[in-house]
Design an enzyme around this catalytic site. Structure first.
Site, PDB file in Angstrom:
ATOM      1  N   GLY A 121       0.835  -1.196   0.000  1.00 58.31           N
ATOM      2  CA  GLY A 121       0.000   0.000   0.000  1.00 58.31           C
ATOM      3  C   GLY A 121       0.867   1.242   0.000  1.00 58.31           C
ATOM      4  O   GLY A 121       2.095   1.158   0.121  1.00 58.31           O
ATOM      5  N   SER A 142      -1.245   4.135   4.562  1.00 56.00           N
ATOM      6  CA  SER A 142      -2.455   3.472   4.091  1.00 56.00           C
ATOM      7  C   SER A 142      -2.930   2.417   5.089  1.00 56.00           C
ATOM      8  O   SER A 142      -3.902   1.711   4.831  1.00 56.00           O
ATOM      9  CB  SER A 142      -2.201   2.820   2.723  1.00 56.00           C
ATOM     10  OG  SER A 142      -1.241   1.792   2.850  1.00 56.00           O
ATOM     11  N   LYS A 169      -0.974  -0.162   6.342  1.00 55.91           N
ATOM     12  CA  LYS A 169      -0.386  -1.486   6.092  1.00 55.91           C
ATOM     13  C   LYS A 169       0.029  -2.184   7.391  1.00 55.91           C
ATOM     14  O   LYS A 169      -0.355  -3.326   7.636  1.00 55.91           O
ATOM     15  CB  LYS A 169       0.882  -1.359   5.232  1.00 55.91           C
ATOM     16  CG  LYS A 169       0.702  -0.691   3.914  1.00 55.91           C
ATOM     17  CD  LYS A 169       2.020  -0.575   3.162  1.00 55.91           C
ATOM     18  CE  LYS A 169       3.087   0.288   3.851  1.00 55.91           C
ATOM     19  NZ  LYS A 169       2.714   1.714   3.949  1.00 55.91           N
ATOM     20  N   ALA A 224      11.846  -5.853  12.351  1.00 58.72           N
ATOM     21  CA  ALA A 224      11.920  -4.450  11.929  1.00 58.72           C
ATOM     22  C   ALA A 224      13.112  -4.253  11.009  1.00 58.72           C
ATOM     23  O   ALA A 224      14.230  -4.661  11.330  1.00 58.72           O
ATOM     24  CB  ALA A 224      12.057  -3.557  13.151  1.00 58.72           C
ATOM     25  N   HIS A 227       5.148   3.109  15.992  1.00 63.95           N
ATOM     26  CA  HIS A 227       4.781   1.736  15.621  1.00 63.95           C
ATOM     27  C   HIS A 227       4.891   0.806  16.823  1.00 63.95           C
ATOM     28  O   HIS A 227       4.025  -0.011  17.084  1.00 63.95           O
ATOM     29  CB  HIS A 227       5.674   1.220  14.486  1.00 63.95           C
ATOM     30  CG  HIS A 227       5.193   1.606  13.121  1.00 63.95           C
ATOM     31  ND1 HIS A 227       5.336   0.803  12.022  1.00 63.95           N
ATOM     32  CD2 HIS A 227       4.541   2.708  12.676  1.00 63.95           C
ATOM     33  CE1 HIS A 227       4.815   1.392  10.955  1.00 63.95           C
ATOM     34  NE2 HIS A 227       4.337   2.560  11.327  1.00 63.95           N
ATOM     35  N   ARG A 228       5.998   0.968  17.578  1.00 66.84           N
ATOM     36  CA  ARG A 228       6.251   0.095  18.710  1.00 66.84           C
ATOM     37  C   ARG A 228       5.163   0.245  19.777  1.00 66.84           C
ATOM     38  O   ARG A 228       4.648  -0.737  20.314  1.00 66.84           O
ATOM     39  CB  ARG A 228       7.625   0.410  19.304  1.00 66.84           C
ATOM     40  CG  ARG A 228       8.118  -0.597  20.322  1.00 66.84           C
ATOM     41  CD  ARG A 228       9.520  -0.240  20.798  1.00 66.84           C
ATOM     42  NE  ARG A 228      10.521  -0.462  19.786  1.00 66.84           N
ATOM     43  CZ  ARG A 228      11.402  -1.470  19.819  1.00 66.84           C
ATOM     44  NH1 ARG A 228      11.399  -2.323  20.834  1.00 66.84           N
ATOM     45  NH2 ARG A 228      12.299  -1.616  18.870  1.00 66.84           N
ATOM     46  N   ARG A 252       1.862  -1.415  18.684  1.00 71.36           N
ATOM     47  CA  ARG A 252       1.841  -2.880  18.745  1.00 71.36           C
ATOM     48  C   ARG A 252       1.502  -3.392  20.133  1.00 71.36           C
ATOM     49  O   ARG A 252       0.813  -4.395  20.270  1.00 71.36           O
ATOM     50  CB  ARG A 252       3.213  -3.442  18.347  1.00 71.36           C
ATOM     51  CG  ARG A 252       3.431  -3.538  16.864  1.00 71.36           C
ATOM     52  CD  ARG A 252       4.538  -4.495  16.526  1.00 71.36           C
ATOM     53  NE  ARG A 252       5.817  -4.174  17.151  1.00 71.36           N
ATOM     54  CZ  ARG A 252       6.634  -3.212  16.749  1.00 71.36           C
ATOM     55  NH1 ARG A 252       6.309  -2.436  15.741  1.00 71.36           N
ATOM     56  NH2 ARG A 252       7.776  -2.994  17.369  1.00 71.36           N
TER      57      ARG A 252
END
Lengths: 171, 171, 171
Positions: A12, A16, A18, A37, A53-54, A57
């Protein structure tokens, strides 16, 4: 467990959704979950993105850094565990910056991905749907990324195109 | 009338036929039709584009300009009327140029869009499928636009990706 | 032969596998196959790309160069033969560089394509899904390419969006 030993490829544009979608798919399966990663925190903007991101999660993920030798990181994994690789375009960038043989690296990675040993989820960026870039390096990256995406999509069991956070099934 | 109080989100690249398709969908419903324009005619190119869109729409549309306070414009609308919002990325650009709090503005807009009071059609641009832009402002815009598109797609009843003038159903 | 006199339009980003997929579709039909090339080898990078495409196609193709007068090249073709046009965005670039009347050229081409006399496969690039380009010429190209893609998609019998080498049926 129907998706044991399957490769899911999630492609993507930027922002988006992903990574978030790949995480949702992986977390729907029993833990332990492994996150590979490929990002390198070479500046503040990238450090922020990695931290974001971390934190999204949350708990329960083992994180492995593999900015270059992604193939070995995948080969060293135990069988039958959900694994998220995020993402191929950053991995490709790292190899380009290191002036490695892109063709050889992509073949080696595709070879490992063609024999998934668990439900593996691989994220990559679509970068070819804008105007052809002015500079030759960006054009080379665009070509190499497109070729790599084609290689991985060809061997994947499922291919999803992300559009505004929603998956569109391509394969 | 099956699509009363529904939100349809139409996303696509530049010149992919987003506005024309949204107009067709709205005009298939009984008038009066309302067009909420977020464009600001800050240069000649933009003035031309606005005039072009206006002449294509033709008779029967009430036009409301809402370059910034789109949420209030939507709240002030009567119930059960077809409304076209064109487009979210220009609205976002206007807020970025005005140095407003993007997160807060997007949350307020998403809140209003999550309670549509008519068949509402919202148009936005996909801007994330090219090469990552060189300059930081363009990267920030790309991130913010992607996030906003995800927010709106998540609450929309129908999401269409426009490809060369044709709608591809995503949701 | 069910796809006699049909137009198939294959659109996608750079390195999305458009040409290769179009070749596969054409080669699934009986020869002779005709390849109409719009590329002009004005630099080394383009010469390489042309040579690469040519070597991949292999034996059995008749190649016609039509960088500008694509409409006449199509009109001169015999009936009922598979033809691949690769690609519309390079053809458009050539006309822009020659400062021709783009609207008139596109209308003339669309007119010929609306009456296909064989299974014709036409390839084009999606260029509108990145950030709006800085320079006015690139914006004009993006607009013209988008408009041309819409014209051709509207008259095509089948429209495929290529994603990482895989076709997604749009029409």
């Amino acid at each position: 467990m129907p998706d044991r030993n399957k490769l899911t490829f999630i492609i993507g544009g930027g922002r988006s959704g992903k990574s978030a979608h790949a995480e949702t798919l992986a977390k729907a399966l029993p833990s332990p979950w492994t996150y590979i990663a490929t990002a390198q925190a070479y500046d503040g903007e990238m450090r922020e993105r990695i931290a974001l991101h971390r934190s999204r999660r949350g708990e329960g993920w083992a994180t492995i850094d593999a900015p270059l030798d992604l193939a070995s990181a995948l080969e060293a994994l135990p069988d039958n565990q959900p694994v998220l690789v995020d993402c191929l375009t950053l991995w490709l960038t790292n190899h380009m910056l290191a002036d490695h043989d892109i063709g050889a690296e992509c073949r080696r990675l595709a070879d490992v991905l063609s024999r998934p040993r668990g439900p593996w989820f691989v994220v990559s960026n679509e970068v070819g749907q804008g105007i052809v870039p002015d500079n030759a390096l960006a054009r080379r990256f665009r070509d190499d990324a497109g070729r790599l995406n084609q290689q991985v999509a060809a061997i994947a069991d499922t291919v999803l195109l992300m559009v505004a956070g929603l998956p569109l099934k391509v394969k």
